[in-house]
Scaffold this active site. Structure first.
Site, PDB file in Angstrom:
ATOM      1  N   GLU A 264       4.316  -9.369   5.532  1.00 21.32           N
ATOM      2  CA  GLU A 264       5.208  -7.894   5.743  1.00 21.32           C
ATOM      3  C   GLU A 264       4.819  -7.412   6.967  1.00 21.32           C
ATOM      4  O   GLU A 264       3.544  -7.167   7.256  1.00 21.32           O
ATOM      5  CB  GLU A 264       4.844  -7.060   4.414  1.00 21.32           C
ATOM      6  CG  GLU A 264       5.403  -7.933   3.017  1.00 21.32           C
ATOM      7  CD  GLU A 264       5.330  -6.890   2.205  1.00 21.32           C
ATOM      8  OE1 GLU A 264       4.613  -5.799   2.236  1.00 21.32           O
ATOM      9  OE2 GLU A 264       5.440  -7.319   0.791  1.00 21.32           O
ATOM     10  N   HIS A 283       9.420  -3.111   0.716  1.00 17.68           N
ATOM     11  CA  HIS A 283       8.454  -3.054  -0.281  1.00 17.68           C
ATOM     12  C   HIS A 283       8.403  -1.557  -0.466  1.00 17.68           C
ATOM     13  O   HIS A 283       7.591  -0.720  -0.228  1.00 17.68           O
ATOM     14  CB  HIS A 283       7.192  -3.297   0.514  1.00 17.68           C
ATOM     15  CG  HIS A 283       6.136  -3.585  -0.496  1.00 17.68           C
ATOM     16  ND1 HIS A 283       4.825  -4.273  -0.160  1.00 17.68           N
ATOM     17  CD2 HIS A 283       5.918  -2.853  -1.556  1.00 17.68           C
ATOM     18  CE1 HIS A 283       4.047  -4.396  -1.198  1.00 17.68           C
ATOM     19  NE2 HIS A 283       4.383  -3.503  -2.085  1.00 17.68           N
TER      20      HIS A 283
END
Length: 326
Positions: A264, A283
């Protein structure tokens, strides 16, 4: 060391004015790293007693960080996940680590339900085509247009989030079951492989631990019924990205809704970004205003308890919850 002022280090990726506005009312000296890198982190930790962690994981409390913090007495994560912290190192050092368990359970569970409904009815799939000038009326029905009520939903993990996920899916008439390391007094428990083989939808709510990394690998995903759905609100790597892609390409999965990834931010050229049957989220399943307020309140309450000598809540590594100066 009674009367010694507490030194609070905030690792949050927020501006100094915001951090001091939120935590300035505590009876502690508040500081932030001068530089947001490993050397800046270690230099700041050398003069810290209490730490509020970085929810992005960029400033990890790993073994090297713990070694750089001789006076460290307490770490509070402003999140449910603690995978950016080295639990073994903190435990060996006698430092309690707390999370914000339950603070975003409703928000994450609502996202899981919304994402499942989206996949079941091909809502985003049809939206993309409408924006391209098409009228995919028949194609949408053929692609996937199933009612969610009555479908079999398997929940992996029965912490605060998993429990709320099950409650919401139960409320719309789904047939739910769960797998967890511990059995709960409510709900239908199934062993992991049985749950996967008997679920039309699998919602992943597990923490990332050495035991859960790679848990839903290619072999396990192959157990799921053909044209099933995978929804992940857990942490990246529990269902590895490549395994999810393989299950989609084989037709085993009709769709996947992902809020978390092994890396990420998700790389710009990652094939998940271009897969038509994947719903992507950065997220943010737990990023509602209500959840953020809950997290801030939880963090403030716990840090205040530490400063005042009261037991802190949600300690995840079994250390005495009464925080003391080193």
């Amino acid at each position: 060391m009674s009367g010694t002022p507490w030194r609070l280090l905030a690792l949050l990726p927020l501006g100094e004015d915001m951090i001091r506005g939120v935590f300035g009312g505590l009876d502690a000296e508040v500081s932030m790293p001068a530089e947001r890198d490993a050397s800046g982190l270690h230099a700041a930790l050398a003069e810290a007693d209490l730490v509020i962690g970085d929810y992005t994981g960029a400033l990890a409390i790993d073994a090297a960080a713990v070694a750089a913090a001789p006076d460290l007495a307490f770490v509070q994560m402003p999140s449910v996940g603690v995978d950016s912290c080295d639990l073994d190192a903190l435990t060996a050092a006698g430092v309690p680590l707390a999370n914000a368990a339950g603070a975003n359970a409703r928000s994450v569970a609502e996202w899981a339900l919304a994402a499942t409904l989206d996949l079941s009815r091909s809502i985003t799939w049809a939206d993309r085509r409408m924006r391209a000038g098409e009228w995919p009326q028949m194609e949408t029905a053929a692609h996937g247009s199933d009612e969610l009520g009555g479908r079999r939903v398997g929940v992996l993990g029965m912490g605060a989030i998993g429990t709320e996920v099950m409650r919401l899916f139960d409320a719309i008439g789904c047939r739910t079951a769960y797998w967890s390391r511990r059995r709960h007094p409510h709900g239908v428990f199934k062993e992991l492989d049985e749950l996967l083989t008997t679920s039309d939808v699998v919602v992943v709510c597990l923490p990332r631990t050495p035991e859960t990394i790679g848990l839903l690998d290619t072999g396990r995903l192959a157990l799921m019924p053909a044209r099933s759905l995978l929804v992940s609100v857990a942490r990246g790597g529990i269902a590895p990205d490549e395994a999810v892609l393989a299950a989609l390409e084989s037709g085993k999965l009709a769709g996947a809704a992902l809020d978390v990834y092994e890396r990420e931010p998700l790389p710009v050229d990652h094939p998940l970004r271009n897969h038509d049957d994947v719903l992507l989220s950065p997220h943010t399943a737990g990023a509602t205003r209500q959840a953020q307020l809950n997290i801030i309140t939880t963090v403030l309450d716990n840090v205040r308890a530490a400063i005042e000598g009261r037991p802190v809540r949600n300690v995840v590594n079994g250390i005495d919850p009464v925080v003391r100066h080193r």
